[in-house]
Motif scaffolding. Sequence first.
Motif, PDB file in Angstrom:
ATOM      1  N   GLY A  93      25.722  14.022  12.059  1.00 56.97           N
ATOM      2  CA  GLY A  93      24.678  15.240  12.073  1.00 56.97           C
ATOM      3  C   GLY A  93      25.285  16.188  10.925  1.00 56.97           C
ATOM      4  O   GLY A  93      24.721  17.338  10.871  1.00 56.97           O
ATOM      5  N   GLY A  94      26.185  15.801  10.271  1.00 64.24           N
ATOM      6  CA  GLY A  94      26.689  16.921   9.057  1.00 64.24           C
ATOM      7  C   GLY A  94      27.354  18.016   9.556  1.00 64.24           C
ATOM      8  O   GLY A  94      27.319  19.140   9.105  1.00 64.24           O
ATOM      9  N   VAL A  95      28.051  17.865  10.878  1.00 66.00           N
ATOM     10  CA  VAL A  95      29.034  19.068  11.299  1.00 66.00           C
ATOM     11  C   VAL A  95      30.478  18.714  10.857  1.00 66.00           C
ATOM     12  O   VAL A  95      30.949  17.510  10.824  1.00 66.00           O
ATOM     13  CB  VAL A  95      28.595  19.170  12.686  1.00 66.00           C
ATOM     14  CG1 VAL A  95      29.861  20.131  13.249  1.00 66.00           C
ATOM     15  CG2 VAL A  95      27.251  19.515  13.078  1.00 66.00           C
ATOM     16  N   TYR A  96      30.990  19.900  10.517  1.00 66.18           N
ATOM     17  CA  TYR A  96      32.474  19.726  10.254  1.00 66.18           C
ATOM     18  C   TYR A  96      33.415  20.968  10.829  1.00 66.18           C
ATOM     19  O   TYR A  96      33.033  21.869  10.969  1.00 66.18           O
ATOM     20  CB  TYR A  96      32.880  19.557   8.751  1.00 66.18           C
ATOM     21  CG  TYR A  96      32.983  20.969   7.987  1.00 66.18           C
ATOM     22  CD1 TYR A  96      33.913  21.607   7.720  1.00 66.18           C
ATOM     23  CD2 TYR A  96      31.677  21.538   7.660  1.00 66.18           C
ATOM     24  CE1 TYR A  96      34.267  22.762   7.205  1.00 66.18           C
ATOM     25  CE2 TYR A  96      31.716  22.909   7.093  1.00 66.18           C
ATOM     26  CZ  TYR A  96      33.092  23.303   6.852  1.00 66.18           C
ATOM     27  OH  TYR A  96      33.010  24.825   6.238  1.00 66.18           O
ATOM     28  N   THR A  97      34.635  20.655  11.084  1.00 66.44           N
ATOM     29  CA  THR A  97      35.604  21.527  11.448  1.00 66.44           C
ATOM     30  C   THR A  97      36.909  21.433  10.584  1.00 66.44           C
ATOM     31  O   THR A  97      37.225  20.324  10.000  1.00 66.44           O
ATOM     32  CB  THR A  97      36.114  21.353  12.701  1.00 66.44           C
ATOM     33  OG1 THR A  97      34.842  21.327  13.661  1.00 66.44           O
ATOM     34  CG2 THR A  97      37.062  22.474  13.185  1.00 66.44           C
ATOM     35  N   LYS A  98      36.969  22.583   9.699  1.00 68.50           N
ATOM     36  CA  LYS A  98      38.563  22.582   9.065  1.00 68.50           C
ATOM     37  C   LYS A  98      39.491  23.535   9.345  1.00 68.50           C
ATOM     38  O   LYS A  98      39.247  24.865   9.795  1.00 68.50           O
ATOM     39  CB  LYS A  98      38.059  22.981   7.609  1.00 68.50           C
ATOM     40  CG  LYS A  98      39.095  23.065   6.559  1.00 68.50           C
ATOM     41  CD  LYS A  98      38.880  23.363   5.274  1.00 68.50           C
ATOM     42  CE  LYS A  98      39.540  23.648   4.205  1.00 68.50           C
ATOM     43  NZ  LYS A  98      39.050  23.962   2.876  1.00 68.50           N
ATOM     44  N   LYS A  99      40.693  22.952   9.772  1.00 66.78           N
ATOM     45  CA  LYS A  99      41.762  23.923  10.453  1.00 66.78           C
ATOM     46  C   LYS A  99      42.862  24.053   9.323  1.00 66.78           C
ATOM     47  O   LYS A  99      43.168  22.939   8.804  1.00 66.78           O
ATOM     48  CB  LYS A  99      42.417  23.204  11.892  1.00 66.78           C
ATOM     49  CG  LYS A  99      41.374  23.166  12.759  1.00 66.78           C
ATOM     50  CD  LYS A  99      41.981  22.236  14.134  1.00 66.78           C
ATOM     51  CE  LYS A  99      40.940  22.034  15.090  1.00 66.78           C
ATOM     52  NZ  LYS A  99      41.369  21.380  16.120  1.00 66.78           N
TER      53      LYS A  99
END
Length: 175
Positions: A69-75
Motif C-alpha cells: 500500500g505504499g507505506v514506509y517507516t524509517k528509523k
Amino acid sequence: MKNFFVVFSSFVLAVSLISCCPKSKQTVLGTWEANIVLKSDLAEPSPTGDSIKAFLYTKQDIVLSFAEGGVYTKKVLQEVDRVEFINSSEDVQATKEYFSKFCNKNLVFNGEYDQKKSIIVFEVRNVQSGDDEPLDYNEFFEKDPSIGDDYYCENYDLKDGALYLNGVKFKKIEG
C-alpha cells in the motif's frame, strides 16, 4: 505470397510487442538496514572565507521498512562518532560531548512511498523523536529543520540481495 507476408508481419509485430512489455519490477517490500558514517566540515568564518578547523564524523544506523500500500517507516539512530581537528590541540572529548548534544538523535519517520523504475519517491507524514509522541512533519520541522525535506526522491537498485539507495547499501533483514 501475400498471405505469407501478412502472417509474417503479424508474427514480427506480436514478437516485438511482447518483447517491449515491461518486465515485472522487483519490489522493495520488507525491512532493510544500513550502517553509515557521515563526514561534515566544522569551519570557522574568516575574512578570506571559511576555514575548516575539524571534521565531525556521525554514525547512522538506519532501518527502513516498506509495506504493502505504499507505506514506509524509517528509523534513524544517529550518534557522534568522532571529531578530528586539523593542526590543533583542541579538547577532542569536550568537543565531541558538545556536538553530541545537538547531533545525537533517535528518529522515526513515517509516510508514503512510490516505487518507480529507478527511483523511490518518499513523502514524510510524521516524525517521532525518542519516546516523544509522533508529530506532523511540519510541526517537527519548525522545532528541528535539520531533519530534511518532507518530499524527496532517491535512486535505487536491487542487486545481489541488497537494496542500494543513492549508493548506500542496505541489507535485507530476514523474518
